[in-house]
Design a protein around this motif. Structure first.
Motif, PDB file in Angstrom:
ATOM      1  N   ALA A 204       0.946  -0.021  -9.673  1.00 31.49           N
ATOM      2  CA  ALA A 204       0.225   1.211  -9.680  1.00 31.49           C
ATOM      3  C   ALA A 204      -0.350   1.517 -10.149  1.00 31.49           C
ATOM      4  O   ALA A 204      -1.726   1.859 -10.165  1.00 31.49           O
ATOM      5  CB  ALA A 204       1.556   2.205  -8.160  1.00 31.49           C
ATOM      6  N   LEU A 205       0.260   1.725 -10.963  1.00 34.48           N
ATOM      7  CA  LEU A 205      -0.625   2.794 -11.937  1.00 34.48           C
ATOM      8  C   LEU A 205      -1.585   2.227 -13.139  1.00 34.48           C
ATOM      9  O   LEU A 205      -2.234   3.176 -13.019  1.00 34.48           O
ATOM     10  CB  LEU A 205       0.464   3.447 -13.817  1.00 34.48           C
TER      11      LEU A 205
ATOM     12  N   HIS B 229       0.964  -1.256   0.068  1.00 37.28           N
ATOM     13  CA  HIS B 229       0.198   0.077  -0.383  1.00 37.28           C
ATOM     14  C   HIS B 229       0.848   1.349   0.004  1.00 37.28           C
ATOM     15  O   HIS B 229       0.913   2.275  -0.883  1.00 37.28           O
ATOM     16  CB  HIS B 229      -0.917  -0.275   1.280  1.00 37.28           C
ATOM     17  N   THR B 230       2.046   1.146   0.824  1.00 35.29           N
ATOM     18  CA  THR B 230       3.057   2.425   0.798  1.00 35.29           C
ATOM     19  C   THR B 230       3.192   2.719  -0.777  1.00 35.29           C
ATOM     20  O   THR B 230       4.350   3.315  -1.351  1.00 35.29           O
ATOM     21  CB  THR B 230       4.186   1.866   1.757  1.00 35.29           C
ATOM     22  N   LYS B 231       3.265   1.779  -1.463  1.00 35.05           N
ATOM     23  CA  LYS B 231       3.727   1.694  -3.198  1.00 35.05           C
ATOM     24  C   LYS B 231       3.253   1.974  -4.054  1.00 35.05           C
ATOM     25  O   LYS B 231       2.764   1.838  -5.108  1.00 35.05           O
ATOM     26  CB  LYS B 231       4.049   1.052  -2.900  1.00 35.05           C
ATOM     27  N   ASP B 232       1.504   2.404  -3.064  1.00 32.97           N
ATOM     28  CA  ASP B 232       0.248   2.243  -4.214  1.00 32.97           C
ATOM     29  C   ASP B 232       0.038   1.282  -5.450  1.00 32.97           C
ATOM     30  O   ASP B 232      -0.591   1.486  -5.763  1.00 32.97           O
ATOM     31  CB  ASP B 232       0.126   3.793  -5.087  1.00 32.97           C
ATOM     32  N   ILE B 233       0.096   0.202  -4.107  1.00 36.32           N
ATOM     33  CA  ILE B 233      -0.199  -1.062  -4.744  1.00 36.32           C
ATOM     34  C   ILE B 233      -1.330  -1.790  -4.127  1.00 36.32           C
ATOM     35  O   ILE B 233      -0.987  -2.061  -2.767  1.00 36.32           O
ATOM     36  CB  ILE B 233       0.558  -1.500  -5.119  1.00 36.32           C
ATOM     37  N   ASN B 234      -2.411  -0.428  -4.400  1.00 30.99           N
ATOM     38  CA  ASN B 234      -3.704  -1.700  -3.517  1.00 30.99           C
ATOM     39  C   ASN B 234      -3.893  -2.845  -3.692  1.00 30.99           C
ATOM     40  O   ASN B 234      -4.708  -2.964  -4.433  1.00 30.99           O
ATOM     41  CB  ASN B 234      -4.700  -0.377  -3.469  1.00 30.99           C
TER      42      ASN B 234
ATOM     43  N   PRO C  81       7.909   5.041 -10.095  1.00 26.20           N
ATOM     44  CA  PRO C  81       7.001   4.806 -10.254  1.00 26.20           C
ATOM     45  C   PRO C  81       7.107   3.264 -10.226  1.00 26.20           C
ATOM     46  O   PRO C  81       7.647   3.052 -10.602  1.00 26.20           O
ATOM     47  CB  PRO C  81       6.115   5.931 -10.926  1.00 26.20           C
ATOM     48  N   ARG C  82       5.769   3.097  -9.246  1.00 23.84           N
ATOM     49  CA  ARG C  82       5.598   1.250 -10.204  1.00 23.84           C
ATOM     50  C   ARG C  82       4.255   1.051 -11.678  1.00 23.84           C
ATOM     51  O   ARG C  82       2.814   1.663 -11.052  1.00 23.84           O
ATOM     52  CB  ARG C  82       5.533   0.303  -8.932  1.00 23.84           C
TER      53      ARG C  82
ATOM     54  N   GLN D  98       8.458   9.061 -14.213  1.00 24.54           N
ATOM     55  CA  GLN D  98       7.361   9.219 -14.226  1.00 24.54           C
ATOM     56  C   GLN D  98       6.137   9.078 -15.737  1.00 24.54           C
ATOM     57  O   GLN D  98       5.085   8.726 -15.706  1.00 24.54           O
ATOM     58  CB  GLN D  98       6.467  10.547 -13.211  1.00 24.54           C
TER      59      GLN D  98
ATOM     60  N   GLY E 295      -3.724  -0.806 -11.740  1.00 26.04           N
ATOM     61  CA  GLY E 295      -4.015  -1.173 -11.011  1.00 26.04           C
ATOM     62  C   GLY E 295      -3.881  -2.139 -11.152  1.00 26.04           C
ATOM     63  O   GLY E 295      -4.450  -3.487 -11.175  1.00 26.04           O
TER      64      GLY E 295
END
Length: 466
Positions: A291-292, A156-161, A287-288, A255, A294
């Motif tokens: 994450a971008l 989650h800290t890498k915006d991978i929810n 960026p991952r 990015q 989903g």
């Protein structure tokens, strides 16, 4: 070797490389004669001899077909490598078998004395006190639930929810990629790789007998125009990359390029496998792709072999929910379970306050090692391609007057193992490059040996030097 024997040898090599497999039709007599620049009668006689040997069969009106059994999968037969110093399998074996007394400046892991020995020992002791069931039995198909919950929070800290049910524990990052390849690829499919890239990606893809297309890597990610062209020409199924800290260059994805890649991958209906095993070395977030998008067209993998212990075999795959069950089936079919003990040990280390402190100390040591390494390398005319923001790798170019083979020979004699640039790329693009592990370069003798090696390998050195 007679001409007939040469034809037989050619077909035999096609069989060993699995370019020809049981049931496949051989080239016609005339087309093979033209291809090999032999007479038709020579090929006819060779085919007759192979018929008598039981390697091929003749079908009236259809031609000649392979009837020999499938050859064992010998990777060196698939794509023979002329220079054995560039063979990724040989390099891996050399590094894995190397004595502890050698200086492994070309390897991909930290020195033993940089690792948290006491934290590992404590976690192993604590795990050994757990219930007999946890110590003696296979894990659940997904793996230790408490570890997956922890990994989900870290992601989650890498915006991978993701939920813990979207995380599958495996025995390593390499096995994770192998499992994904089994799931998504068939022989003959096309996979995109960065150029340069981690050399074992190529070795692993050999096993799956796919076509590899390389895309030039730049300081902020793959060349977008080359990536577009590769999609148009080759219709790839997968793209495998490191987007956090790139191996071997140490670069980080920008990015802008990350967004462009996500768009291209989605429109091409391909999948990106994002290998993020160097994640914890980052000092600022990059960026991952997972994450971008989903996890729509991406799969994320990780492990802790680089920050804790290479012997602690525990990796993980993160993907969309509908793919997890299929991957579980493949995991059960190919390994049944994974190293449950390692998963328990890893969980205890990660939940102990010492891990965060260990990582912070590593980042400080690596930052210092980066400064020292760049300074010492530039002093002897070895130029870093970029100055990485973080990580353990420096991708460097040698001056044109250096004989790379003499450099390698001198270093090997002095107990130093280097990583040649061409082993990470295609078609001798990086013949004047080396990958340095800055942590391993901190050995007190390394830079002195390398400086002597540079003098020895210089084509401009005086005849009486060294």
């Amino acid at each position: 070797m007679t001409k007939i024997e040469q034809v037989i040898h050619y077909v035999d090599q096609q069989l060993k490389s699995r370019r020809l497999t049981p049931g496949m039709r051989l080239p016609s007599v005339r087309s093979l004669a033209k291809q090999l620049n032999f007479s038709v009668s020579t090929v006819v006689n060779a085919y007759e001899r192979m018929l008598s040997m039981g390697l091929i069969e003749s079908r009236a009106g259809s031609g000649f077909f392979v009837c020999a059994p499938l050859e064992p999968l010998i990777l060196s037969h698939i794509e023979p490598i002329q220079d054995q110093n560039l063979d990724p399998l040989k390099i891996s074996r050399q590094l894995l078998e190397a004595s502890s007394f050698l200086i492994k400046a070309g390897c991909g892991w930290l020195p033993d004395d940089w690792m948290p020995h006491e934290a590992l020992r404590k976690a192993i002791r604590d795990t050994s006190k757990d219930s007999v069931f946890e110590l003696m039995n296979y894990s659940s198909p997904l793996g230790l639930s408490s570890l997956r919950e922890l990994l989900a929070r870290r992601l989650h800290t890498k915006d991978i929810n993701v939920t813990p049910e979207q995380i599958l524990l495996t025995d390593s990052g390499s096995y994770s990629i192998d499992l994904i390849c089994r799931f998504l690829l068939k022989p003959g499919d096309t996979v995109l790789l960065d150029d340069p890239c981690y050399f074992n990606f190529r070795a692993l893809l050999k096993v799956h007998q796919v076509k590899v297309i390389s895309v030039r890597y730049t300081p902020d990610g793959p060349d977008i125009e080359a990536f577009k062209q590769a999609i148009i020409e080759h219709h790839p199924r997968l793209y495998i990359t490191n987007s956090g800290i790139h191996n071997p260059t140490g670069a980080t994805l920008s990015q802008s390029k990350a967004h462009q890649l996500v768009s291209l991958i989605e429109h091409a209906n391909m999948v990106v496998v994002e290998d993020d095993i160097f994640s914890d070395f980052e000092t600022s977030a990059s960026p991952r792709l997972s994450a971008l998008d989903g996890l729509k067209n991406s799969i994320y993998i990780g492990s802790f072999s680089k920050t804790l212990s290479a012997s602690l075999r525990c990796g993980y795959i993160v993907t969309k929910s509908e793919w997890i069950d299929y991957l579980i089936d493949l995991k059960v079919a190919t390994s049944f379970s994974h190293n449950n003990f390692s998963a328990h040990v890893l969980y205890k280390i990660l939940t102990h306050g010492g891990y965060r402190k260990h990582i912070e100390q590593l980042k400080i040591r690596l930052a210092d090692a980066m400064i020292i390494s760049i300074h010492r390398l530039e002093k002897i005319r070895i130029q870093p391609w970029i100055r990485p923001k973080a990580g353990i790798f420096l991708w460097c170019e040698l001056p044109t007057d250096i004989n790379i083979q003499k450099l390698m020979s001198y270093c090997t004699e002095k107990g130093v193992i280097l990583a040649l640039g061409n082993s990470f790329g295609e078609a001798h693009t990086f013949q004047n490059f080396l990958r340095f592990n800055i942590a391993q370069c901190m050995h007190p003798d390394f830079f002195n040996i390398l400086e002597d090696a540079m003098q020895y390998a210089s084509m401009n050195r005086p005849l009486n030097s060294l």
